[in-house]
Design a protein around this motif. Structure first.
Motif, mmCIF file in Angstrom:
data_model
loop_
_atom_site.group_PDB
_atom_site.id
_atom_site.type_symbol
_atom_site.label_atom_id
_atom_site.label_comp_id
_atom_site.label_asym_id
_atom_site.label_seq_id
_atom_site.Cartn_x
_atom_site.Cartn_y
_atom_site.Cartn_z
ATOM 1 N N LEU A 147 0.849 -1.189 0.000
ATOM 2 C CA LEU A 147 0.000 0.000 0.000
ATOM 3 C C LEU A 147 0.882 1.236 0.000
ATOM 4 C CD1 LEU A 147 -3.153 0.466 2.242
ATOM 5 C CD2 LEU A 147 -1.704 2.369 1.587
ATOM 6 N N LEU A 148 0.606 2.131 -0.932
ATOM 7 C CA LEU A 148 1.362 3.384 -1.038
ATOM 8 C C LEU A 148 0.477 4.554 -0.636
ATOM 9 C CD1 LEU A 148 3.350 3.204 -4.413
ATOM 10 C CD2 LEU A 148 4.134 2.628 -2.124
ATOM 11 N N ASP A 149 0.903 5.296 0.363
ATOM 12 C CA ASP A 149 0.264 6.540 0.737
ATOM 13 C C ASP A 149 0.540 7.585 -0.343
ATOM 14 O OD1 ASP A 149 -0.971 8.518 2.215
ATOM 15 O OD2 ASP A 149 0.543 8.586 3.795
ATOM 16 N N SER A 150 -0.161 8.694 -0.273
ATOM 17 C CA SER A 150 0.081 9.796 -1.199
ATOM 18 C C SER A 150 1.182 10.700 -0.651
ATOM 19 C CB SER A 150 -1.203 10.607 -1.393
ATOM 20 O OG SER A 150 -0.989 11.675 -2.278
ATOM 21 N N THR A 196 6.573 8.859 -1.666
ATOM 22 C CA THR A 196 5.901 7.644 -2.123
ATOM 23 C C THR A 196 5.753 7.642 -3.643
ATOM 24 O OG1 THR A 196 3.777 8.699 -1.600
ATOM 25 C CG2 THR A 196 4.664 7.144 0.011
ATOM 26 N N SER A 211 6.952 4.783 -6.191
ATOM 27 C CA SER A 211 6.168 4.166 -7.276
ATOM 28 C C SER A 211 7.003 4.048 -8.552
ATOM 29 C CB SER A 211 4.889 4.956 -7.540
ATOM 30 O OG SER A 211 5.150 6.193 -8.186
ATOM 31 N N THR A 244 -3.311 2.048 -3.562
ATOM 32 C CA THR A 244 -2.892 3.420 -3.278
ATOM 33 C C THR A 244 -4.083 4.367 -3.237
ATOM 34 O OG1 THR A 244 -1.349 5.192 -3.918
ATOM 35 C CG2 THR A 244 -2.478 4.013 -5.692
ATOM 36 N N SER A 265 -3.210 7.533 -4.047
ATOM 37 C CA SER A 265 -2.531 8.585 -4.802
ATOM 38 C C SER A 265 -2.820 8.428 -6.288
ATOM 39 C CB SER A 265 -1.018 8.517 -4.569
ATOM 40 O OG SER A 265 -0.323 9.288 -5.531
ATOM 41 N N CYS A 283 0.585 8.065 -8.105
ATOM 42 C CA CYS A 283 1.193 6.733 -8.039
ATOM 43 C C CYS A 283 0.463 5.765 -8.955
ATOM 44 C CB CYS A 283 1.174 6.211 -6.602
ATOM 45 S SG CYS A 283 2.298 7.074 -5.476
ATOM 46 N N THR A 292 2.726 -1.519 4.301
ATOM 47 C CA THR A 292 2.200 -0.174 4.063
ATOM 48 C C THR A 292 3.348 0.813 4.117
ATOM 49 O OG1 THR A 292 -0.015 -0.590 4.949
ATOM 50 C CG2 THR A 292 0.765 1.675 4.988
#
Length: 228
Positions: A72-75, A79, A83, A96, A98, A101, A144
């Motif tokens: 899981l990629l935060d904005s 990050t 990506s 995500t 974002s 991303c 995460t």
């Protein structure tokens, strides 16, 4: 004065000029930033600051990922650089909030992109709010990667916006492992809305300009810190 080997009069003059430029406010015996706990730079403002440090942090973060995992990629700007590193993988599921991303990875063979719903915040280009939280309630990921505006041992992880804080809290709950990736300017800072305790993260990746006293305290709290 001692640290920079300059006269006190020079330091006072420099502080006066910085205050006139509205970069800080002089106080008795020192100075403080004008920035308040509710201050939030836009994505474009953050994108042009400390790019090399953020890219180095992203490269280090990519070492935590293995093919076949769900992440899981935060904005955030760091990050987003992560990506870009993910284009080197052949098999990943990337969740995500974002849009940047998601767009970066939309055409990469072997990478499945899951973009949550929610309300788009123009300041951070993040999807947040109840619809995003419903999405994150329904999934679990191996790792995460979270971003923050401030991290401090006593105050935990904080961000200026309450809605974004609530979404980040759900994102952290998704991950078996939680890796905080942030440049040195966020270390020791405290913002308005808390979304996690320091013990809610497993790893911190930051750059070598991070204040050593704060980094040591985070390490002593049981969080593994990686410096790039």
């Amino acid at each position: 004065s001692q640290y920079f080997n300059l006269s006190e009069s020079t330091i006072r003059r420099d502080l006066k000029e910085l205050e006139e430029a509205q970069l800080l406010k002089r106080t008795h015996g020192g100075a403080v930033l004008f920035q308040s706990v509710t201050f939030e730079p836009t994505y474009n403002e953050k994108e042009v600051t400390f790019q090399e440090e953020k890219k180095a942090i992203a490269k280090e973060a990519a070492k935590f990922i293995e093919n076949g995992e769900s992440i899981l990629l935060d904005s955030g700007t760091t990050t987003y650089y992560l990506s870009q590193e993910l284009r080197n993988f052949s098999s990943l599921r990337v969740v995500t909030n974002s849009i940047l991303c998601a767009n970066e990875l939309k055409d990469v063979p072997g990478i499945e992109v899951v973009l949550c719903g929610g309300s788009l915040r123009s300041e951070t280009l993040a999807l947040v709010g109840p619809l995003a939280e419903i999405c994150f309630d329904q999934i679990r990921v191996d790792k995460t990667f979270i971003a923050t505006n401030g991290v401090d041992v006593e105050n935990g992880l904080t961000t200026p916006n309450l809605t974004e804080a609530a979404t980040k809290k759900k994102m952290i709950a998704c991950g078996k492992k939680v890796i905080l990736i942030t440049d040195h300017t966020k270390i020791g800072q405290v913002s308005f809305a808390k979304f996690a305790d320091i013990h809610d993260i497993n790893f911190l990746i930051t750059d070598s300009s991070a204040p050593k006293t704060v980094v040591n305290r985070i390490n002593e709290a049981g969080i593994t810190v990686h410096i790039v």
